[in-house]
Scaffold this motif. Structure first.
Motif, PDB file in Angstrom:
ATOM      1  N   LEU A 292       0.842  -1.214   0.000  1.00  0.00           N
ATOM      2  CA  LEU A 292       0.000   0.000   0.000  1.00  0.00           C
ATOM      3  C   LEU A 292       0.872   1.258   0.000  1.00  0.00           C
ATOM      4  N   LEU A 293       1.951   1.218   0.789  1.00  0.00           N
ATOM      5  CA  LEU A 293       2.839   2.398   0.851  1.00  0.00           C
ATOM      6  C   LEU A 293       3.452   2.694  -0.513  1.00  0.00           C
ATOM      7  N   ARG A 294       3.713   1.619  -1.264  1.00  0.00           N
ATOM      8  CA  ARG A 294       4.474   1.801  -2.511  1.00  0.00           C
ATOM      9  C   ARG A 294       3.598   1.836  -3.761  1.00  0.00           C
ATOM     10  N   ASN A 295       2.266   1.668  -3.609  1.00  0.00           N
ATOM     11  CA  ASN A 295       1.432   1.720  -4.814  1.00  0.00           C
ATOM     12  C   ASN A 295       0.606   2.999  -4.881  1.00  0.00           C
ATOM     13  N   GLY A 296       1.016   3.977  -4.072  1.00  0.00           N
ATOM     14  CA  GLY A 296       0.355   5.279  -4.151  1.00  0.00           C
ATOM     15  C   GLY A 296      -0.916   5.387  -3.319  1.00  0.00           C
ATOM     16  N   SER A 297      -1.148   4.436  -2.408  1.00  0.00           N
ATOM     17  CA  SER A 297      -2.370   4.519  -1.573  1.00  0.00           C
ATOM     18  C   SER A 297      -2.325   5.769  -0.698  1.00  0.00           C
ATOM     19  N   SER A 298      -3.499   6.309  -0.434  1.00  0.00           N
ATOM     20  CA  SER A 298      -3.584   7.507   0.406  1.00  0.00           C
ATOM     21  C   SER A 298      -3.507   7.098   1.881  1.00  0.00           C
ATOM     22  N   ASP A 299      -3.309   8.107   2.745  1.00  0.00           N
ATOM     23  CA  ASP A 299      -3.294   7.833   4.188  1.00  0.00           C
ATOM     24  C   ASP A 299      -4.611   7.172   4.612  1.00  0.00           C
ATOM     25  N   GLU A 300      -5.729   7.640   4.042  1.00  0.00           N
ATOM     26  CA  GLU A 300      -7.049   7.099   4.412  1.00  0.00           C
ATOM     27  C   GLU A 300      -7.140   5.612   4.048  1.00  0.00           C
ATOM     28  N   GLU A 301      -6.619   5.270   2.859  1.00  0.00           N
ATOM     29  CA  GLU A 301      -6.677   3.857   2.437  1.00  0.00           C
ATOM     30  C   GLU A 301      -5.807   2.985   3.357  1.00  0.00           C
ATOM     31  N   ILE A 302      -4.645   3.518   3.710  1.00  0.00           N
ATOM     32  CA  ILE A 302      -3.757   2.750   4.603  1.00  0.00           C
ATOM     33  C   ILE A 302      -4.411   2.601   5.980  1.00  0.00           C
ATOM     34  N   LEU A 303      -5.025   3.683   6.424  1.00  0.00           N
ATOM     35  CA  LEU A 303      -5.700   3.646   7.729  1.00  0.00           C
ATOM     36  C   LEU A 303      -6.809   2.585   7.743  1.00  0.00           C
ATOM     37  N   LYS A 304      -7.588   2.521   6.676  1.00  0.00           N
ATOM     38  CA  LYS A 304      -8.673   1.517   6.592  1.00  0.00           C
ATOM     39  C   LYS A 304      -8.106   0.104   6.699  1.00  0.00           C
ATOM     40  N   ALA A 305      -6.977  -0.124   6.008  1.00  0.00           N
ATOM     41  CA  ALA A 305      -6.361  -1.459   6.034  1.00  0.00           C
ATOM     42  C   ALA A 305      -5.874  -1.790   7.454  1.00  0.00           C
ATOM     43  N   ILE A 306      -5.328  -0.774   8.140  1.00  0.00           N
ATOM     44  CA  ILE A 306      -4.835  -0.994   9.520  1.00  0.00           C
ATOM     45  C   ILE A 306      -6.013  -1.316  10.442  1.00  0.00           C
ATOM     46  N   GLU A 307      -7.081  -0.552  10.295  1.00  0.00           N
ATOM     47  CA  GLU A 307      -8.255  -0.780  11.157  1.00  0.00           C
ATOM     48  C   GLU A 307      -8.835  -2.181  10.934  1.00  0.00           C
ATOM     49  N   ALA A 308      -8.894  -2.586   9.651  1.00  0.00           N
ATOM     50  CA  ALA A 308      -9.444  -3.923   9.351  1.00  0.00           C
ATOM     51  C   ALA A 308      -8.555  -5.002   9.981  1.00  0.00           C
ATOM     52  N   ALA A 309      -7.231  -4.793   9.909  1.00  0.00           N
ATOM     53  CA  ALA A 309      -6.317  -5.785  10.484  1.00  0.00           C
ATOM     54  C   ALA A 309      -6.504  -5.861  12.000  1.00  0.00           C
ATOM     55  N   ILE A 310      -6.639  -4.700  12.637  1.00  0.00           N
ATOM     56  CA  ILE A 310      -6.800  -4.701  14.099  1.00  0.00           C
ATOM     57  C   ILE A 310      -8.110  -5.425  14.478  1.00  0.00           C
ATOM     58  N   LEU A 311      -9.131  -5.246  13.654  1.00  0.00           N
ATOM     59  CA  LEU A 311     -10.402  -5.921  13.962  1.00  0.00           C
ATOM     60  C   LEU A 311     -10.305  -7.439  13.763  1.00  0.00           C
ATOM     61  N   SER A 312      -9.270  -7.873  13.007  1.00  0.00           N
ATOM     62  CA  SER A 312      -9.126  -9.330  12.820  1.00  0.00           C
ATOM     63  C   SER A 312      -8.114  -9.924  13.820  1.00  0.00           C
ATOM     64  N   LYS A 313      -7.658  -9.124  14.778  1.00  0.00           N
ATOM     65  CA  LYS A 313      -6.679  -9.619  15.771  1.00  0.00           C
ATOM     66  C   LYS A 313      -7.283 -10.830  16.512  1.00  0.00           C
ATOM     67  N   PRO A 314      -6.571 -11.957  16.520  1.00  0.00           N
ATOM     68  CA  PRO A 314      -7.119 -13.137  17.187  1.00  0.00           C
ATOM     69  C   PRO A 314      -7.386 -12.893  18.681  1.00  0.00           C
ATOM     70  N   MET A 315      -8.302 -13.673  19.220  1.00  0.00           N
ATOM     71  CA  MET A 315      -8.663 -13.489  20.631  1.00  0.00           C
ATOM     72  C   MET A 315      -7.488 -13.864  21.546  1.00  0.00           C
ATOM     73  N   GLU A 316      -6.761 -14.921  21.146  1.00  0.00           N
ATOM     74  CA  GLU A 316      -5.695 -15.391  22.045  1.00  0.00           C
ATOM     75  C   GLU A 316      -4.703 -16.266  21.292  1.00  0.00           C
ATOM     76  N   HIS A 317      -3.530 -16.445  21.881  1.00  0.00           N
ATOM     77  CA  HIS A 317      -2.580 -17.410  21.325  1.00  0.00           C
ATOM     78  C   HIS A 317      -2.967 -18.802  21.789  1.00  0.00           C
ATOM     79  N   ASN A 318      -2.361 -19.781  21.141  1.00  0.00           N
ATOM     80  CA  ASN A 318      -2.677 -21.162  21.476  1.00  0.00           C
ATOM     81  C   ASN A 318      -1.376 -21.945  21.548  1.00  0.00           C
ATOM     82  N   PHE A 319      -0.397 -21.358  22.264  1.00  0.00           N
ATOM     83  CA  PHE A 319       0.948 -21.925  22.270  1.00  0.00           C
ATOM     84  C   PHE A 319       1.001 -23.369  22.772  1.00  0.00           C
ATOM     85  N   LEU A 320       0.042 -23.723  23.614  1.00  0.00           N
ATOM     86  CA  LEU A 320       0.137 -25.070  24.187  1.00  0.00           C
ATOM     87  C   LEU A 320      -0.540 -26.121  23.296  1.00  0.00           C
TER      88      LEU A 320
END
Ligand code: SAM
Ligand code: SF4
Length: 324
Positions: A279-307
């Motif tokens: 996104l940084l290198r294809n000319g995306s705007s700050d707003e587009e990058i922000l949307k992608a960041i927000e979507a990623a944060i909303l997909s943050k898993p609930m927990e790890h499952n190391f065991l």
């Protein structure tokens, strides 16, 4: 920004390089890893742009890590650039300490607020054995030099490896004479760390209490992360634990991670996230990058499952590449 499980995300860990001047047994193979090409790594300007965008949704604390952050040339100028961004309150670094004595003055001058030094032993032969580098004296000189800066928050991080010769007491005693907080980190089953059994917080306290005194839980919050602390009579610093396995803290996880190649990771154990470099290198705007960041944060898993030995979307990279 609040994620899908109600957690406030205000902490970004940034890996500034996948390169390292050490080869810790539990982190990197002796021959090293296949390194990313220079043009695959984010530039300082790209990193600064991401931090600026993220500060608009509540990122307040930044940690620079790696690989070894001090092997990236001019990293102090990144500290300076990030420090100027409105909203960023804290900028700290995690280092193996080998280059610290040469770099600390510039880092503090540019605005570094805290430094974590990784140190698993004070015994010369064992240090060489773990890190595969003859560098203990240099690391100790670096730690000593941090004392010139009274405002700097200094912590020593130690990963117990389950070796009898690893003298955890001497590491803990670093918190006695100076206001250095010493934290013991449970080994996580990531990359080469999978070969080790973690030593739990309870085992360490049981070993150290008869030797150095009673561990009294410290009620207040210290630092940005999930560690909890104990006070010991006569100690200037505190003893902390980051116990990802024995005291899972995912319900209060406040962090996301940016790899040196610009992948935004939302949980240490999974490869779930978003490629911000494209996104940084294809000319995306700050707003587009922000949307992608927000979507990623909303997909943050609930927990790890190391065991659990088999999970979907497991991270395949080791700690030096993820940015531990
Ligand atoms: N090179 C820097 C350093 O050593 O501080 C920064 C990167 S290093 C990956 C960050 C921290 O991760 C170090 O304290 C290291 O001991 C820790 N670490 C590496 N592999 C780990 C594992 N499998 N479990 C827990 N901690 C680990
Ligand atoms: Fe390098 Fe830090 Fe990994 Fe050791 S733990 S090999 S110093 S990145």
């Amino acid at each position: 920004m609040i994620d899908a499980y109600g957690r406030k995300i205000d902490y970004l860990r940034i890996s500034v390089t996948d390169r390292c001047n050490f080869r810790c047994q539990y982190c990197m193979p002796e021959e090293g890893i296949e390194l990313r090409k220079h043009d695959e790594m984010l530039t300082f300007d790209e990193i600064t742009r991401i931090v600026r965008i993220m500060s608009s949704i509540g990122i307040r604390k930044i940690k620079l890590t790696g690989g070894e952050p001090l092997v990236r040339k001019g990293v102090h100028s990144l500290v300076e650039d990030i420090r100027k961004i409105d909203g960023i309150k804290d900028i700290t670094m995690t280092t193996n300490g080998y280059l610290l004595e040469d770099e600390i003055d510039k880092l503090v001058e540019k605005g570094l607020t805290g430094i974590n030094i990784s140190l698993d032993t004070l015994e010369d032969t064992l240090f060489k054995n773990i890190t595969r580098v003859d560098g203990l004296e240099r690391v100790l000189r670096g730690i000593k030099k941090t004392k010139d800066y009274k405002e700097l928050n200094v912590k020593v991080n130690c990963v117990p490896l389950g070796l009898e010769e690893q003298d955890l007491k001497s590491i803990a005693l670093l918190a006695k004479e100076d206001k250095i907080h010493v934290r013991f980190i449970e080994m996580m089953p990531i990359g080469l760390g999978k070969k080790y059994m973690f030593t739990s917080e309870a085992e360490i306290i049981k070993e150290l209490e008869p030797e150095i005194g009673e561990f009294k839980p410290y009620k207040n919050k210290l630092g940005n992360g999930p560690s909890h602390y104990y006070e010991i009579e006569g100690f200037k610093g505190k003893i902390g634990f980051i116990s990802a396995l024995s005291h899972k803290f995912c319900h209060e996880c406040n962090r996301i991670r940016l790899t040196s190649t610009g992948y935004l990771k939302t949980c240490l154990q999974y490869d779930i996230g978003v490629d911000l470099r494209t996104l940084l290198r294809n000319g995306s705007s700050d707003e587009e990058i922000l949307k992608a960041i927000e979507a990623a944060i909303l997909s943050k898993p609930m927990e790890h499952n190391f065991l659990n030995s088999s999970i979907d979307n497991e991270e395949q990279n080791g700690m030096s590449r993820i940015g531990g």
